[in-house]
Enzyme design. Structure first.
Site, mmCIF file in Angstrom:
data_model
loop_
_atom_site.group_PDB
_atom_site.id
_atom_site.type_symbol
_atom_site.label_atom_id
_atom_site.label_comp_id
_atom_site.label_asym_id
_atom_site.label_seq_id
_atom_site.Cartn_x
_atom_site.Cartn_y
_atom_site.Cartn_z
ATOM 1 N N ASP A 85 75.503 49.016 64.591
ATOM 2 C CA ASP A 85 76.521 48.911 63.549
ATOM 3 C C ASP A 85 76.448 49.923 62.412
ATOM 4 O O ASP A 85 75.521 50.684 62.584
ATOM 5 C CB ASP A 85 76.325 47.622 62.876
ATOM 6 C CG ASP A 85 77.697 46.969 61.953
ATOM 7 O OD1 ASP A 85 78.673 47.686 62.254
ATOM 8 O OD2 ASP A 85 77.579 45.980 61.559
ATOM 9 N N GLY A 99 79.703 45.611 54.706
ATOM 10 C CA GLY A 99 80.536 44.643 54.273
ATOM 11 C C GLY A 99 81.949 45.240 53.952
ATOM 12 O O GLY A 99 82.861 44.459 53.573
ATOM 13 N N GLY A 101 84.212 46.463 55.615
ATOM 14 C CA GLY A 101 85.261 45.809 56.388
ATOM 15 C C GLY A 101 85.290 44.292 56.456
ATOM 16 O O GLY A 101 86.015 43.559 56.932
ATOM 17 N N GLU A 107 77.784 39.944 60.833
ATOM 18 C CA GLU A 107 77.004 41.260 60.835
ATOM 19 C C GLU A 107 75.462 40.909 60.799
ATOM 20 O O GLU A 107 74.570 41.494 61.487
ATOM 21 C CB GLU A 107 77.443 42.357 60.189
ATOM 22 C CG GLU A 107 78.791 43.029 60.577
ATOM 23 C CD GLU A 107 79.215 44.136 59.540
ATOM 24 O OE1 GLU A 107 80.208 44.788 60.024
ATOM 25 O OE2 GLU A 107 78.842 44.091 58.326
#
Ligand code: 5RP
Length: 222
Positions: A85, A99, A101, A107
């Site tokens: 990620d 975060g 997004g 996540e």
């Protein structure tokens, strides 16, 4: 190199990094965001080498499925070897802010289920002290004002992310004006606020390795 070219390069490097360890029964955890999207597009080229993915957002699940990669519910798998990620910021201790997004809760869950968290970033994400990027905090809608007042008391300047609802049906407060000197302690303090679902600090479970795209190539930081 443009920022997108660095993201692309680091996505390829992540693929090379995880490829050797993949088995036909492997399930790959996949993050959210533009860098993660480059990784998903790379992953599609080796989809015959693993069984399926677990996604950290609806958007990621949709992109994976679009490439013909099966997406499993996390509850259907015993655990993940790897989670890949992006991040909004990272420091020398491989603590992260995530975060941007809005996918921080899922996540954090997928990262917690993975043996190894491979974080992929371009060099603009490296900072000496976390907090320049506004820290996302996911809150239960009815607790929005209560949590915002607590965040002010803690020295932050929360702003509601307008017109945004998370995949979990909650709201995001983006907290400005922070200098996060002890990321683990601050993550815990925020977690203890009633009404907070998750905060975007990934320090208690930070990255195991950061692959950083730079003008000179990809650097691996452990
Ligand atoms: C989404 C995230 C992303 O990883 C973070 O915002 C970085 O995104 P990008 O790769 O687009 O710069 O935490 O919730």
């Amino acid at each position: 190199m443009t920022q997108d070219e660095m993201k692309q390069a680091v996505a390829r490097a992540a693929l090379d990094y995880i490829k050797a360890g993949l088995k036909p029964e492997s399930i790959v955890g996949v993050g959210t965001g533009s860098t993660a999207n480059f990784f998903i597009d790379e992953l599609a080229g080796i989809k015959h080498l693993f069984e399926a993915a677990v996604a950290s957002s609806e958007a990621t699940a949709e992109r994976l499925r679009g490439h013909g990669i099966p997406v499993y519910d996390l509850n259907a798998v015993a655990g993940l070897d790897t989670y890949v990620d992006g991040a909004d910021e990272f420091d020398a201790g491989l603590n992260l802010v995530k975060g941007g997004g809005g996918a921080l809760t899922r996540e954090k869950i997928v990262a917690a289920a993975a043996k190894e968290f491979v974080c992929i970033v371009d060099e603009s994400k490296q900072v000496p002290c976390l907090g320049a990027f506004p820290l996302p905090v996911e809150v239960i809608p009815m607790a929005r004002s209560l949590v915002a007042r607590e965040l002010v008391r803690m020295g932050g300047q929360p702003e509601l992310r307008e017109g945004f609802v998370t995949d979990n049906g909650n709201l995001i407060l983006d907290v400005y004006n922070l200098k996060i000197r002890d990321p683990k302690a601050f993550e815990t303090e925020l977690n203890n606020l009633v009404g907070v679902v998750t905060n975007g600090l990934f320090a208690r479970r930070g990255a195991d390795v950061v692959l950083m795209g730079t003008q000179a190539g990809v650097e691996s930081l452990k």
